[in-house]
Enzyme design. Structure first.
Site: not given
Length: 277
Positions: A40, A155, A114
């Site tokens: 990330e 994540c 994300k």
């Protein structure tokens, strides 16, 4: 298929970070990797919105994206850029946390923004409000390279198992979880969550991570957990990148996906039920 996870320790300066990332891509290819993954925020890790506004660029102008696309073409390798922090056009001045799959010709094969924002109070001194600066994505993404269908996540998505189930039921045999995990939550939850997603989905889980203390020109230094992991479809941890920058290589056997799903076919056993009363 040989796969390489790059564990990075980036700063809040994209120009400083890119050369080392390119070196590691070349090193991974020299070790025989056909699929290379970065963590990330490969371009810039910063807790300062001021610093982010200074250095982050839109996708079309981002030097890390351009450099890694050139590297993928030069080395003829598939490359998952775990994510880039990117400036958005418009008056709000928000950012995107966007993952890219780059093909061996250097073209962008898939993008994923994300979905789940890290808005948590880990402790009295460790607080995150990702949604204050980043716009959440709204769409799950499956990428279709020739070697396997990939479900792309980033994540904090890891804590939302329904996303992974949807991706697996949609055909994903590899789930990517590039991360910059907090040391506190990493020590407690990182490996158990990754193993759970692999077991529930009967899929390979590839989780390249940021690690260590991240130097900052503005704002506080950040710390991340490291321990890039490769988890098999049966839930076995096959590689752990430890706590320092480096390259972790594993040979993936895609037949292991069908074996795991054949032994525990839970992806086909969903039943409708009423909510709790």
């Amino acid at each position: 298929m040989r796969t390489a996870l790059l564990q990075l320790n980036v700063t809040d300066d994209p120009e400083q970070n890119l050369p080392r990332t390119l070196e590691m891509v070349a090193e991974a290819r020299a070790q025989g990797a056909e699929f290379v993954l970065t963590p990330e925020v490969t371009n810039c890790l910063s807790a300062s919105r001021t610093r982010q506004r200074e250095v982050l660029q839109p996708e079309a102008e981002d030097i890390t994206l351009a450099g890694l696309r050139e590297a993928a073409a030069h080395h003829s390798v598939w490359l998952l850029i775990g994510s880039l922090a990117l400036a958005e056009e418009g008056p709000e001045g928000r950012f995107s946390n966007r993952s890219f799959l780059i093909g061996p010709s250097g073209g962008i094969v898939a993008r994923y923004d994300k979905i789940h924002m890290f808005d948590v109070d880990v402790s009295e001194t460790e607080t995150y409000r990702e949604s204050a600066g980043y716009r959440p994505g709204e769409t799950a993404v499956l990428a279709h390279p020739p070697f396997a269908v990939i479900g792309m996540t980033v994540c904090y998505d890891l804590r939302f198992p329904h996303l992974y189930r949807r991706l697996a039921q949609g055909g994903a045999k590899i789930l990517t979880v590039p991360s910059a995990f907090s040391p506190v939550t990493g020590a407690a939850h990182w490996e158990p969550l990754l193993r759970a997603r692999a077991i529930e989905c009967g899929a390979w889980v590839l989780a390249p991570a940021q690690c260590g203390v991240h130097r900052a020109q503005r704002g506080k230094e950040r710390r991340t957990y490291g321990h890039s992991l490769v988890v098999s479809p049966w839930g076995e941890v096959l590689a752990d990148g430890g706590e320092v920058p480096g390259i972790t290589c594993v040979d993936l056997d895609m037949a292991a996906v069908e074996d795991a799903r054949g032994r525990i076919p839970s992806l086909r056993h969903d039943r409708e039920f009423e909510g709790p009363r």
